[in-house]
Scaffold this motif. Structure first.
Motif, mmCIF file in Angstrom:
data_model
loop_
_atom_site.group_PDB
_atom_site.id
_atom_site.type_symbol
_atom_site.label_atom_id
_atom_site.label_comp_id
_atom_site.label_asym_id
_atom_site.label_seq_id
_atom_site.Cartn_x
_atom_site.Cartn_y
_atom_site.Cartn_z
ATOM 1 N N LYS A 22 11.186 -43.144 23.980
ATOM 2 C CA LYS A 22 11.161 -44.261 24.711
ATOM 3 C C LYS A 22 10.178 -45.910 24.262
ATOM 4 O O LYS A 22 9.532 -45.335 23.668
ATOM 5 C CB LYS A 22 10.486 -44.348 26.421
ATOM 6 C CG LYS A 22 10.830 -46.380 27.032
ATOM 7 C CD LYS A 22 10.824 -45.793 28.433
ATOM 8 C CE LYS A 22 10.467 -46.307 29.600
ATOM 9 N NZ LYS A 22 9.491 -46.288 30.785
ATOM 10 N N SER A 294 27.551 -48.820 27.935
ATOM 11 C CA SER A 294 27.203 -48.092 29.336
ATOM 12 C C SER A 294 26.314 -49.024 31.194
ATOM 13 O O SER A 294 25.804 -49.677 29.834
ATOM 14 C CB SER A 294 26.100 -47.285 29.094
ATOM 15 O OG SER A 294 26.031 -46.035 30.629
ATOM 16 N N ASN A 298 20.862 -46.314 27.265
ATOM 17 C CA ASN A 298 20.073 -45.943 27.059
ATOM 18 C C ASN A 298 18.674 -47.016 25.828
ATOM 19 O O ASN A 298 17.900 -46.315 25.443
ATOM 20 C CB ASN A 298 19.462 -44.986 26.951
ATOM 21 C CG ASN A 298 20.762 -44.514 25.504
ATOM 22 O OD1 ASN A 298 21.384 -45.672 25.415
ATOM 23 N ND2 ASN A 298 21.301 -43.102 25.451
ATOM 24 N N ALA A 299 19.884 -48.298 25.422
ATOM 25 C CA ALA A 299 19.110 -48.419 24.552
ATOM 26 C C ALA A 299 19.531 -50.455 24.831
ATOM 27 O O ALA A 299 20.338 -50.914 25.494
ATOM 28 C CB ALA A 299 19.743 -48.087 23.071
ATOM 29 N N ALA A 314 14.593 -48.259 22.204
ATOM 30 C CA ALA A 314 15.183 -47.102 23.106
ATOM 31 C C ALA A 314 14.739 -47.734 24.211
ATOM 32 O O ALA A 314 13.449 -47.992 24.343
ATOM 33 C CB ALA A 314 14.472 -45.568 22.680
ATOM 34 N N GLU A 316 14.725 -45.320 26.918
ATOM 35 C CA GLU A 316 14.497 -44.042 27.419
ATOM 36 C C GLU A 316 14.113 -42.951 26.125
ATOM 37 O O GLU A 316 15.138 -43.226 25.340
ATOM 38 C CB GLU A 316 15.203 -43.471 28.851
ATOM 39 C CG GLU A 316 16.401 -43.468 28.435
ATOM 40 C CD GLU A 316 17.391 -43.034 29.456
ATOM 41 O OE1 GLU A 316 17.645 -42.189 30.047
ATOM 42 O OE2 GLU A 316 17.825 -43.984 30.073
ATOM 43 N N ASP A 317 13.630 -41.491 26.421
ATOM 44 C CA ASP A 317 13.744 -41.024 25.551
ATOM 45 C C ASP A 317 15.242 -40.111 25.462
ATOM 46 O O ASP A 317 16.071 -40.220 26.348
ATOM 47 C CB ASP A 317 12.987 -39.198 25.805
ATOM 48 C CG ASP A 317 11.982 -39.429 26.001
ATOM 49 O OD1 ASP A 317 11.619 -41.210 25.387
ATOM 50 O OD2 ASP A 317 11.249 -39.169 26.137
ATOM 51 N N ILE A 318 15.574 -40.757 23.920
ATOM 52 C CA ILE A 318 17.246 -40.487 23.689
ATOM 53 C C ILE A 318 16.849 -39.153 22.315
ATOM 54 O O ILE A 318 15.864 -38.630 21.774
ATOM 55 C CB ILE A 318 17.515 -41.429 22.895
ATOM 56 C CG1 ILE A 318 17.740 -42.481 23.602
ATOM 57 C CG2 ILE A 318 19.083 -40.929 22.290
ATOM 58 C CD1 ILE A 318 18.187 -43.861 23.099
ATOM 59 N N GLU A 322 22.697 -37.204 21.348
ATOM 60 C CA GLU A 322 23.263 -38.427 22.417
ATOM 61 C C GLU A 322 23.472 -39.181 21.364
ATOM 62 O O GLU A 322 23.413 -40.014 20.472
ATOM 63 C CB GLU A 322 21.780 -38.329 22.915
ATOM 64 C CG GLU A 322 21.643 -38.696 24.442
ATOM 65 C CD GLU A 322 20.438 -38.967 25.210
ATOM 66 O OE1 GLU A 322 20.437 -39.463 26.809
ATOM 67 O OE2 GLU A 322 19.411 -38.333 25.050
ATOM 68 N N ILE A 324 23.882 -43.318 21.770
ATOM 69 C CA ILE A 324 23.265 -44.334 21.738
ATOM 70 C C ILE A 324 23.909 -45.471 22.745
ATOM 71 O O ILE A 324 24.788 -45.772 22.066
ATOM 72 C CB ILE A 324 22.363 -44.741 20.279
ATOM 73 C CG1 ILE A 324 21.343 -43.354 20.000
ATOM 74 C CG2 ILE A 324 21.476 -46.677 20.740
ATOM 75 C CD1 ILE A 324 21.726 -44.449 18.470
ATOM 76 N N CYS A 355 30.846 -44.629 32.426
ATOM 77 C CA CYS A 355 29.418 -44.312 32.000
ATOM 78 C C CYS A 355 29.403 -43.526 33.481
ATOM 79 O O CYS A 355 30.664 -43.554 34.540
ATOM 80 C CB CYS A 355 28.816 -44.911 32.205
ATOM 81 S SG CYS A 355 29.069 -46.380 33.584
#
Length: 391
Positions: A22, A294, A298-299, A314, A316-318, A322, A324, A355
């Motif tokens: 993240k 989405s 997450n980015a 990011a 959050e942690d990806i 996974e 992006i 999503c």
């Protein structure tokens, strides 16, 4: 590379090749073409004609936004270097540096330079720009000049096919036949306006090598390409100054005074200028355009270098493998109902979102958010105006 592009029967996507933390920058990308919005330039937001770097100092930026007599504390925190600015000797458009002037000249400016005709309303390029402004009111979200720079780039290029291939990487569907969705600016309502734009575009820029881009169908595809892939770019010397001030190591009392000054400044500016704080334009980014949407991304994209260099960061942690995802909607739009979100996505990007957030809300009633319900009774003219600002 931390991400890789994947193409499949389902379409395209961008996937992490390793674990990403993240807050980490996933990549930094330069656009293949970009342009400041015409209304933004008309309102005297001064930006480099190539990289969109803001050209006015933070103090000048604040004055433009309504604070005419303002003196900013810590002016040394403003990064604008006016001593480096250069103009095109023929048409006087301004660049932030000799490097940007040269890059523009080598890629597209030889074709688009207006020379002494810069203020001549009968020049074909000026006629095209005026027609666009009359159709696409602010806030702009796309630009006819982005299309013009694409054409000019190919016209100037030694390797024309390389550039055509580069631009063909972007989705340019005018409709999604499977879901019977047509891009809202390509429907029957706008046929007359699109045809006028196409004729003016042809008069200003026609090139035999690119003849297919000037046909009615080719022009619609080009329009759809810019409408569905154009990434908004915002630069601001004022926000750069604020970030630099935030990083200053100050005694507590001075810190509190400076924070209070900045808070009040933004409140005052909001009364005068609303949300129009930045030099704004749009650009085409190959990697960023591969990122799917989405409603819980997450980015996110940003422009921390005060120019057109896009940073994907990011949220959050990806994990490796996974996908992006970014959001094609702004923060306010993401808070609307599923029905409202998908209305915007269908009309502008030709898909229905599936999503996790949309799937979780799949059984919700098809209710339009309050903001849209208030506008249901608008006249056709007002509606057409709104839709032209919403590409």
């Amino acid at each position: 590379a931390e991400a890789r592009f994947v193409s499949s029967a389902k379409g395209k996507g961008l996937f992490a090749t390793k674990n990403i933390r993240k807050g980490e920058t996933i990549f930094v990308e330069r656009p293949v073409a970009s342009s400041q919005f015409l209304w933004n330039a008309l309102y005297n937001y001064r930006a480099c004609d190539h990289c969109l770097r803001a050209l006015e100092t933070a103090e000048e930026n604040a004055r433009l936004l309504g604070k005419s007599l303002l003196l900013l504390p810590h002016p040394e925190q403003c990064s604008i270097r006016k001593d480096l600015h250069q103009q095109c000797p023929r048409c006087q458009v301004t660049y932030c540096s000799a490097e940007c002037r040269q890059a523009a000249l080598e890629q597209y400016h030889q074709v688009l330079c207006l020379g002494p005709s810069r203020d001549d309303p009968t020049h074909p390029l000026n006629k095209l720009q005026e027609a666009w402004r009359n159709m696409h009111y602010p806030p702009e979200t796309s630009s006819i000049m982005l299309m013009a720079r694409m054409v000019a780039t190919v016209k100037q290029a030694k390797d024309k096919e390389w550039w055509i291939k580069a631009f063909s990487q972007f989705c340019n569907k005018t409709a999604n036949e499977e879901e019977e969705i047509v891009h809202k600016l390509l429907g029957d309502k706008f046929k007359g306006q699109l045809e006028l734009l196409r004729l003016l575009f042809t008069e200003a820029l026609y090139d035999e090598y690119l003849s297919r881009w000037f046909t009615p169908e080719g022009f619609r595809s080009l329009f759809a390409l810019v409408g569905t892939n154009g990434q908004g770019i915002g630069t601001s010397s004022l926000s750069q100054w604020v970030h630099a001030c935030d990083a200053l190591d100050l005694p507590m009392l001075q810190r509190e005074e400076l924070d209070a000054f900045i808070d009040q400044l933004y409140k005052d500016i909001e009364k005068e200028s609303g949300e129009f704080l930045n030099c704004e334009g749009s650009g085409l980014y190959v990697l960023q355009s591969c990122c799917n949407h989405s409603c819980i991304p997450n980015a996110e994209t940003s422009f921390p270098e005060n120019n057109f260099l896009l940073h994907l960061t990011a949220l959050e942690d990806i994990e490796a493998g996974e996908e992006i995802c970014i959001s094609y909607l702004d923060c306010c739009q993401r808070e609307r109902s599923r029905h409202s979100r998908n209305k915007i996505l269908r009309e502008n990007y030709l898909f229905t979102c599936s999503c996790p957030k949309c799937l979780a809300q799949a059984d919700d009633a098809d209710v339009t958010s309050d903001e849209e319900e208030e506008g249901e009774g608008e006249t056709d003219d007002a509606e057409l105006e709104d839709e032209m600002t919403d590409v």
